[in-house]
Write an enzyme that holds these catalytic residues in place. Structure first.
Site, PDB file in Angstrom:
ATOM      1  CG  HIS A  53       0.216   4.382   4.706  1.00 23.33           C
ATOM      2  ND1 HIS A  53      -0.468   3.625   5.620  1.00 23.33           N
ATOM      3  CD2 HIS A  53      -0.652   5.336   4.278  1.00 23.33           C
ATOM      4  CE1 HIS A  53      -1.703   4.100   5.749  1.00 23.33           C
ATOM      5  NE2 HIS A  53      -1.841   5.130   4.934  1.00 23.33           N
ATOM      6  CG  HIS A 113      -0.370   0.109   2.523  1.00 21.75           C
ATOM      7  ND1 HIS A 113       0.424  -0.864   3.066  1.00 21.75           N
ATOM      8  CD2 HIS A 113      -0.432   1.100   3.445  1.00 21.75           C
ATOM      9  CE1 HIS A 113       0.816  -0.478   4.268  1.00 21.75           C
ATOM     10  NE2 HIS A 113       0.322   0.717   4.530  1.00 21.75           N
ATOM     11  CG  ASP A 130       5.301   3.096   7.259  1.00 18.48           C
ATOM     12  OD1 ASP A 130       4.314   3.490   6.600  1.00 18.48           O
ATOM     13  OD2 ASP A 130       5.221   2.209   8.129  1.00 18.48           O
ATOM     14  CG  HIS A 131       4.279   0.188   4.007  1.00 15.73           C
ATOM     15  ND1 HIS A 131       4.078  -1.141   4.313  1.00 15.73           N
ATOM     16  CD2 HIS A 131       3.932   0.878   5.113  1.00 15.73           C
ATOM     17  CE1 HIS A 131       3.615  -1.230   5.546  1.00 15.73           C
ATOM     18  NE2 HIS A 131       3.511  -0.029   6.060  1.00 15.73           N
ATOM     19  CG  ASP A 158       0.933  -1.286   7.764  1.00 18.10           C
ATOM     20  OD1 ASP A 158       1.851  -2.087   8.006  1.00 18.10           O
ATOM     21  OD2 ASP A 158       1.103  -0.059   7.681  1.00 18.10           O
ATOM     22  CG  HIS A 171       4.468  -1.755  11.435  1.00 23.09           C
ATOM     23  ND1 HIS A 171       5.329  -0.673  11.554  1.00 23.09           N
ATOM     24  CD2 HIS A 171       3.674  -1.478  10.367  1.00 23.09           C
ATOM     25  CE1 HIS A 171       5.052   0.208  10.609  1.00 23.09           C
ATOM     26  NE2 HIS A 171       4.053  -0.248   9.878  1.00 23.09           N
ATOM     27  CG  HIS A 179      -3.684   0.151   6.924  1.00 28.10           C
ATOM     28  ND1 HIS A 179      -3.553   0.692   8.175  1.00 28.10           N
ATOM     29  CD2 HIS A 179      -2.561   0.498   6.234  1.00 28.10           C
ATOM     30  CE1 HIS A 179      -2.392   1.353   8.243  1.00 28.10           C
ATOM     31  NE2 HIS A 179      -1.776   1.240   7.084  1.00 28.10           N
TER      32      HIS A 179
HETATM   33 ZN    ZN Z   1       0.220   1.725   6.467  1.00 28.67          ZN
END
Ligand code: ZN
Length: 259
Positions: free
Chosen positions: A58, A56, A60-61, A133, A171, A112
């Site tokens: 985001h 996805h 941090d990905h 996530d 995570h 998410h």
């Molecule tokens: Zn995320």
């Protein structure tokens, strides 16, 4: 034979590194930061990064995607319905792709984010699931874009995969998730045991992943919305009579958000 290791990023992210040792080729899942992947490649001369898999959008990905693509020429695979930097292969629900000789199946798992996808491989001796996530060890992702109904449906879809499936989420949230799970189900001995196991691992700064779907079904409250004890707990808190599984999920998610 594919070997899978975790590269640490930020404070609690894991970038999954899939290695085809025979051909010295590798792939990464959700590289939020390029640095750990570039460091690994520098330490392993002769290896080629062939694919970057994204679950996805985001940061941090996807934060490391453009640098990695530029440095290695790797193919970037990601959800069709989200903006993914450098994406070469746009993936819809039920798409399939081949990565390092493995056939992967794409599962749309909105909740998410709306375009979130997971990658499933049923071809290895033990099936593999890279779920970003969506499903966490003993927990699940927050609802940033989708509804509780969507996320509940997505988790049910993942839970229907074979019980021995290895769950690679992004995570290291397992211990805090289990703190919540213990309050939801104080009598659940599997949760109590897992809490002890994970507490020991984390005390040594060790990873608690991958999990298995079998273990998640025993210890993850978000996969246990059909259990009477979980339902009753949500009944107590929301004063709802006989909530649907999706309403139990919504109650759990809202509770965890403020836990
Ligand atoms: Zn995320």
């Amino acid at each position: 034979m594919i070997q899978i290791d975790a590269l640490r990023a930020f404070t609690d992210n894991y970038i999954w590194l899939l290695q085809d040792t025979a051909n010295q080729r590798c792939a990464v899942v959700d590289p939020g930061d390029a640095a750990p992947v570039l460091a690994w490649l520098a330490a392993h001369p002769g290896w080629q990064l062939s694919d970057i898999l994204i679950t996805h959008h985001h940061h941090d990905h996807v934060g490391g995607v453009e640098v990695l693509k530029k440095a290695t020429g790797a193919r970037v695979c990601g959800p069709a319905n989200e903006r993914i930097p450098g994406r070469d292969l746009a993936l819809d629900d039920n798409a399939s792709l081949n990565v390092l000789g493995l056939d992967l199946q794409v599962l749309a798992v909105p909740g998410h984010t709306l375009g979130h996808i997971a990658y499933y491989c049923g071809q290895t001796a033990t099936p593999l699931l890279f779920c970003g996530d969506t499903l966490f060890a003993a927990g699940c992702g927050r609802l940033f874009e989708g509804t509780a109904e969507q996320m509940h449906h997505s988790l049910q879809r993942l839970a229907a995969l074979p019980a021995q499936t290895l769950v690679y989420c992004t995570h290291e949230y397992t211990l805090s998730n289990l703190r919540f799970a213990k309050v939801v189900e104080p009598e659940n001995q599997h949760i109590a045991q897992r809490f002890d196991d994970v507490t020991q691992l984390r005390a040594q700064d060790r990873i608690t992943l991958p999990s298995t779907l079998a273990l998640e079904k025993l210890t993850n409250p978000f996969l246990r919305t059909a259990e009477t004890s979980v339902k009753e707990k949500i009944d107590e808190r929301s004063a709802r009579i006989n909530p649907t599984q999706s309403a139990v999920f919504a109650g759990l998610r809202a509770w965890k958000d403020s836990f």
